[in-house]
Design an enzyme around this catalytic site. Structure first.
Site, PDB file in Angstrom:
ATOM      1  N   ARG A 120      16.547 -62.160 -23.576  1.00  0.00           N
ATOM      2  CA  ARG A 120      17.560 -62.531 -22.570  1.00  0.00           C
ATOM      3  C   ARG A 120      18.494 -63.650 -23.001  1.00  0.00           C
ATOM      4  NH1 ARG A 120      12.872 -61.948 -19.544  1.00  0.00           N
ATOM      5  NH2 ARG A 120      12.795 -59.947 -18.449  1.00  0.00           N
ATOM      6  N   LYS A 142      32.925 -63.022 -27.420  1.00  0.00           N
ATOM      7  CA  LYS A 142      32.845 -61.590 -27.112  1.00  0.00           C
ATOM      8  C   LYS A 142      31.952 -60.938 -28.155  1.00  0.00           C
ATOM      9  CE  LYS A 142      37.246 -60.428 -24.871  1.00  0.00           C
ATOM     10  NZ  LYS A 142      38.430 -59.538 -24.969  1.00  0.00           N
ATOM     11  N   GLU A 184      46.506 -60.871 -37.099  1.00  0.00           N
ATOM     12  CA  GLU A 184      46.038 -61.658 -35.950  1.00  0.00           C
ATOM     13  C   GLU A 184      46.569 -63.100 -36.033  1.00  0.00           C
ATOM     14  OE1 GLU A 184      44.546 -60.179 -33.509  1.00  0.00           O
ATOM     15  OE2 GLU A 184      43.392 -58.478 -34.284  1.00  0.00           O
ATOM     16  N   LYS A 226      43.173 -69.844 -30.370  1.00  0.00           N
ATOM     17  CA  LYS A 226      42.175 -69.000 -29.715  1.00  0.00           C
ATOM     18  C   LYS A 226      41.267 -69.854 -28.837  1.00  0.00           C
ATOM     19  CE  LYS A 226      39.300 -65.159 -29.535  1.00  0.00           C
ATOM     20  NZ  LYS A 226      38.761 -63.974 -30.180  1.00  0.00           N
ATOM     21  N   GLU A 236      38.309 -63.446 -19.656  1.00  0.00           N
ATOM     22  CA  GLU A 236      39.492 -62.583 -19.594  1.00  0.00           C
ATOM     23  C   GLU A 236      39.852 -62.116 -18.196  1.00  0.00           C
ATOM     24  OE1 GLU A 236      39.971 -60.037 -23.019  1.00  0.00           O
ATOM     25  OE2 GLU A 236      41.304 -58.709 -21.924  1.00  0.00           O
ATOM     26  N   ARG A 240      43.651 -64.881 -21.257  1.00  0.00           N
ATOM     27  CA  ARG A 240      43.031 -64.345 -22.465  1.00  0.00           C
ATOM     28  C   ARG A 240      43.578 -62.963 -22.816  1.00  0.00           C
ATOM     29  NH1 ARG A 240      36.712 -65.006 -24.520  1.00  0.00           N
ATOM     30  NH2 ARG A 240      37.016 -63.836 -26.432  1.00  0.00           N
ATOM     31  N   ASN A 244      45.714 -59.756 -26.531  1.00  0.00           N
ATOM     32  CA  ASN A 244      45.752 -58.320 -26.827  1.00  0.00           C
ATOM     33  C   ASN A 244      47.142 -57.829 -27.212  1.00  0.00           C
ATOM     34  OD1 ASN A 244      43.006 -58.071 -26.212  1.00  0.00           O
ATOM     35  ND2 ASN A 244      43.468 -57.964 -24.025  1.00  0.00           N
ATOM     36  N   HIS A 247      47.573 -54.646 -29.166  1.00  0.00           N
ATOM     37  CA  HIS A 247      46.273 -53.995 -29.276  1.00  0.00           C
ATOM     38  C   HIS A 247      46.171 -52.666 -28.544  1.00  0.00           C
ATOM     39  CE1 HIS A 247      45.091 -57.623 -31.286  1.00  0.00           C
ATOM     40  NE2 HIS A 247      43.846 -57.215 -31.422  1.00  0.00           N
ATOM     41  N   HIS A 251      45.097 -49.780 -30.741  1.00  0.00           N
ATOM     42  CA  HIS A 251      43.900 -48.962 -30.524  1.00  0.00           C
ATOM     43  C   HIS A 251      44.249 -47.481 -30.479  1.00  0.00           C
ATOM     44  CE1 HIS A 251      41.442 -52.532 -28.764  1.00  0.00           C
ATOM     45  NE2 HIS A 251      41.298 -52.417 -30.071  1.00  0.00           N
ATOM     46  N   HIS A 264      42.118 -52.296 -38.484  1.00  0.00           N
ATOM     47  CA  HIS A 264      42.508 -52.821 -37.176  1.00  0.00           C
ATOM     48  C   HIS A 264      43.783 -53.676 -37.263  1.00  0.00           C
ATOM     49  CE1 HIS A 264      42.127 -54.567 -33.198  1.00  0.00           C
ATOM     50  NE2 HIS A 264      42.147 -55.768 -33.739  1.00  0.00           N
TER      51      HIS A 264
HETATM   52  P1  NAD Z   1      34.372 -55.910 -41.242  1.00  0.00           P
HETATM   53  O1  NAD Z   1      33.348 -56.738 -40.627  1.00  0.00           O
HETATM   54  O2  NAD Z   1      34.125 -54.456 -41.332  1.00  0.00           O
HETATM   55  O3  NAD Z   1      34.685 -56.478 -42.706  1.00  0.00           O
HETATM   56  C1  NAD Z   1      35.632 -55.828 -43.508  1.00  0.00           C
HETATM   57  C2  NAD Z   1      35.045 -55.489 -44.888  1.00  0.00           C
HETATM   58  O4  NAD Z   1      34.979 -56.677 -45.685  1.00  0.00           O
HETATM   59  C3  NAD Z   1      33.634 -54.946 -44.846  1.00  0.00           C
HETATM   60  O5  NAD Z   1      33.501 -53.957 -45.824  1.00  0.00           O
HETATM   61  C4  NAD Z   1      32.797 -56.163 -45.198  1.00  0.00           C
HETATM   62  O6  NAD Z   1      31.540 -55.832 -45.731  1.00  0.00           O
HETATM   63  C5  NAD Z   1      33.663 -56.828 -46.216  1.00  0.00           C
HETATM   64  N1  NAD Z   1      33.486 -58.261 -46.403  1.00  0.00           N
HETATM   65  C6  NAD Z   1      33.232 -59.191 -45.475  1.00  0.00           C
HETATM   66  N2  NAD Z   1      33.324 -60.416 -45.995  1.00  0.00           N
HETATM   67  C7  NAD Z   1      33.602 -60.261 -47.305  1.00  0.00           C
HETATM   68  C8  NAD Z   1      33.826 -61.159 -48.368  1.00  0.00           C
HETATM   69  N3  NAD Z   1      33.852 -62.470 -48.172  1.00  0.00           N
HETATM   70  N4  NAD Z   1      34.076 -60.653 -49.588  1.00  0.00           N
HETATM   71  C9  NAD Z   1      34.131 -59.313 -49.779  1.00  0.00           C
HETATM   72  N5  NAD Z   1      33.958 -58.417 -48.813  1.00  0.00           N
HETATM   73  C10 NAD Z   1      33.701 -58.889 -47.582  1.00  0.00           C
HETATM   74  O7  NAD Z   1      35.782 -56.063 -40.502  1.00  0.00           O
HETATM   75  P2  NAD Z   1      36.502 -57.311 -39.819  1.00  0.00           P
HETATM   76  O8  NAD Z   1      37.939 -57.023 -39.936  1.00  0.00           O
HETATM   77  O9  NAD Z   1      35.978 -58.597 -40.309  1.00  0.00           O
HETATM   78  O10 NAD Z   1      36.057 -57.188 -38.295  1.00  0.00           O
HETATM   79  C11 NAD Z   1      36.378 -56.060 -37.521  1.00  0.00           C
HETATM   80  C12 NAD Z   1      35.457 -56.000 -36.340  1.00  0.00           C
HETATM   81  O11 NAD Z   1      35.621 -57.165 -35.545  1.00  0.00           O
HETATM   82  C13 NAD Z   1      35.708 -54.826 -35.422  1.00  0.00           C
HETATM   83  O12 NAD Z   1      34.485 -54.207 -35.114  1.00  0.00           O
HETATM   84  C14 NAD Z   1      36.314 -55.454 -34.183  1.00  0.00           C
HETATM   85  O13 NAD Z   1      36.018 -54.734 -33.019  1.00  0.00           O
HETATM   86  C15 NAD Z   1      35.680 -56.797 -34.189  1.00  0.00           C
HETATM   87  N6  NAD Z   1      36.445 -57.817 -33.475  1.00  0.00           N
HETATM   88  C16 NAD Z   1      35.819 -58.548 -32.531  1.00  0.00           C
HETATM   89  C17 NAD Z   1      36.480 -59.539 -31.854  1.00  0.00           C
HETATM   90  C18 NAD Z   1      35.764 -60.395 -30.854  1.00  0.00           C
HETATM   91  O14 NAD Z   1      36.394 -61.181 -30.149  1.00  0.00           O
HETATM   92  N7  NAD Z   1      34.465 -60.297 -30.773  1.00  0.00           N
HETATM   93  C19 NAD Z   1      37.821 -59.810 -32.139  1.00  0.00           C
HETATM   94  C20 NAD Z   1      38.435 -59.055 -33.116  1.00  0.00           C
HETATM   95  C21 NAD Z   1      37.741 -58.065 -33.776  1.00  0.00           C
HETATM   96 MG    MG Z   2      42.251 -57.780 -32.767  1.00  0.00          MG
END
Ligand code: NAD
Ligand code: MG
Length: 359
Positions: A120, A142, A184, A226, A236, A240, A244, A247, A251, A264
């Site tokens: 929890r 999030k 971003e 942020k 949100e 907040r 987006n 986005h 999406h 993305h």
């Molecule tokens: P990701 O986590 O898939 O990373 C991108 C790639 O880079 C992957 O192959 C990973 O293994 C690799 N990688 C990571 N760090 C590395 C490094 N230092 N050196 C070499 N390779 C590395 O993608 P992302 O763009 O980091 O994140 C996308 C995700 O984040 C999505 O699922 C999205 O929904 C989520 N997201 C969440 C929020 C939130 O507020 N929680 C906001 C934006 C995005």
């Molecule tokens: Mg985003």
């Protein structure tokens, strides 16, 4: 080393940004409730950074267990999450054991959701290693996994205890991922920080070249934006939503192309331009401002034209977005560089023309 705070009363937490942060025990240890941690990472990041974090913790008498997940958005699901829970059960993790997310946003979102639900609610720390995770997903609490028919549909708000951003990790990040994170970064300038947008126009090449000063500044300024938005509107209900920008369009591009061709950030870049095209047609933005946005995105190496998806299909996917409220499509639009608003009153013909202009 730079430090800032996300101000959420009792749940406030620090963000540390700098070179070598991953091995700075003095930053992490004060945030562990007990000398135990479970590190969650993936098969790409583990060989690069897992050992240095593990060694740092073990040198300070912290018991470390770890779980290495497969790499990819397609694994941000229940089956993969089970691996995290299995490790927590197998190692008899306690409620005070800290989960540490070492990786990009996928690892961060899954670890955060595991922490939100483990007994929890267990403490967790973010160690983001992609630019996108460093400027966006690691801050704000999030957490989520995907449903086969909807991204981030299952999740929780659960704030981390600390965010540790080691800018050195960007050296191994593929250039395309770095560029995607910049979308971003540019977004913060567009929605609420005109001075930052100006600064980015002066420093884009330096940031792309990973010059330490400019990179740390860009990350800090993004996190500050942020953090301010999250502090004002944690769950949100209002402001907040401005985060987006681009986005809902983005999406639709990601869904319409099956999540394979577009990162993305790339989809968000085009999405921000579609939002700007709407704003232009409503008389809120002028041609020169639109040209500045496009110019900066081009210099960041981001796409400025979407895939050849029919407008009707884009609209179909947009209607399935989480930001739809009461059946009405709410869009974030620009009223100049540095000022964003949410509106549900865009005439369909304007929306169609704006999408067509970038498809
Ligand atoms: P990701 O986590 O898939 O990373 C991108 C790639 O880079 C992957 O192959 C990973 O293994 C690799 N990688 C990571 N760090 C590395 C490094 N230092 N050196 C070499 N390779 C590395 O993608 P992302 O763009 O980091 O994140 C996308 C995700 O984040 C999505 O699922 C999205 O929904 C989520 N997201 C969440 C929020 C939130 O507020 N929680 C906001 C934006 C995005
Ligand atoms: Mg985003």
């Amino acid at each position: 080393m730079r430090e800032l705070a996300v101000d959420l009363g009792e749940r406030s937490y620090p963000i540390f940004i700098g070179s070598g942060v991953l091995t700075a025990h003095e930053l992490l240890l004060p945030h562990l409730e007990q000398p135990r941690a479970v590190l969650v990472t993936n098969e790409t990041v583990a060989p690069l950074y897992l050992e240095r974090v593990t060694t740092m913790l073990e040198r300070h008498a912290v018991r470390v267990d770890s779980v290495v997940l497969p790499d990819g958005e397609q694994y941000k699901n229940w089956q993969t999450l089970e691996k995290v829970y299995d490790t927590l059960v197998d190692t008899r993790a306690e409620r005070a054991t800290t989960l540490i997310a070492l990786g990009g946003g996928v690892v961060g979102d899954m670890t955060g959701f595991a922490a939100a639900t483990w007994q929890r609610g267990a403490p967790f720390v973010q160690m983001p290693t992609t630019l996108l995770a460093q400027v966006d997903s690691s801050v704000g609490g999030k957490t989520a996994i995907n449903h086969p028919r909807g991204k981030n549909m299952i999740g929780a708000f659960h704030q981390p205890r600390a965010v540790l951003i080691d800018t050195d990790t960007l050296a191994t990040l593929p250039l395309r991922e770095l560029r995607a994170g910049l979308a971003e970064v540019i977004k913060y300038g567009l929605i609420r920080d005109a001075a930052f947008f100006d600064w980015l126009e002066g420093h884009m090449e330096a940031v792309l070249a990973l010059e330490p000063g400019p990179v740390a500044f860009a990350i800090e300024r993004s996190c500050r934006n942020k953090a301010e938005v999250v502090a004002a509107d944690e769950t949100e209900r209002g402001e907040r939503a401005l985060l987006n920008l681009g986005h809902t369009f983005g999406h639709a591009i990601e869904t319409g192309t099956g999540y394979v061709d577009w990162l993305h950030g790339e989809a968000v870049a085009v999405g921000m331009l579609m939002a700007a095209e709407v704003s232009l047609r409503l008389g809120w933005l002028d041609e020169s401002e639109l040209a500045r946005i496009e110019g900066l995105l081009i210099r960041a190496g981001l796409p400025v034209q979407g895939p050849a998806l029919p407008v009707d299909e884009m609209l179909h996917w947009m209607a399935g977005d989480k930001k739809v409220s009461g059946g009405r499509l709410r869009l974030v639009l620009l009223q100049g560089l540095g000022k964003a608003v949410v509106t549900a009153d865009v005439p369909p013909s304007v929306l169609r023309a704006a999408i067509a202009a970038r498809s």
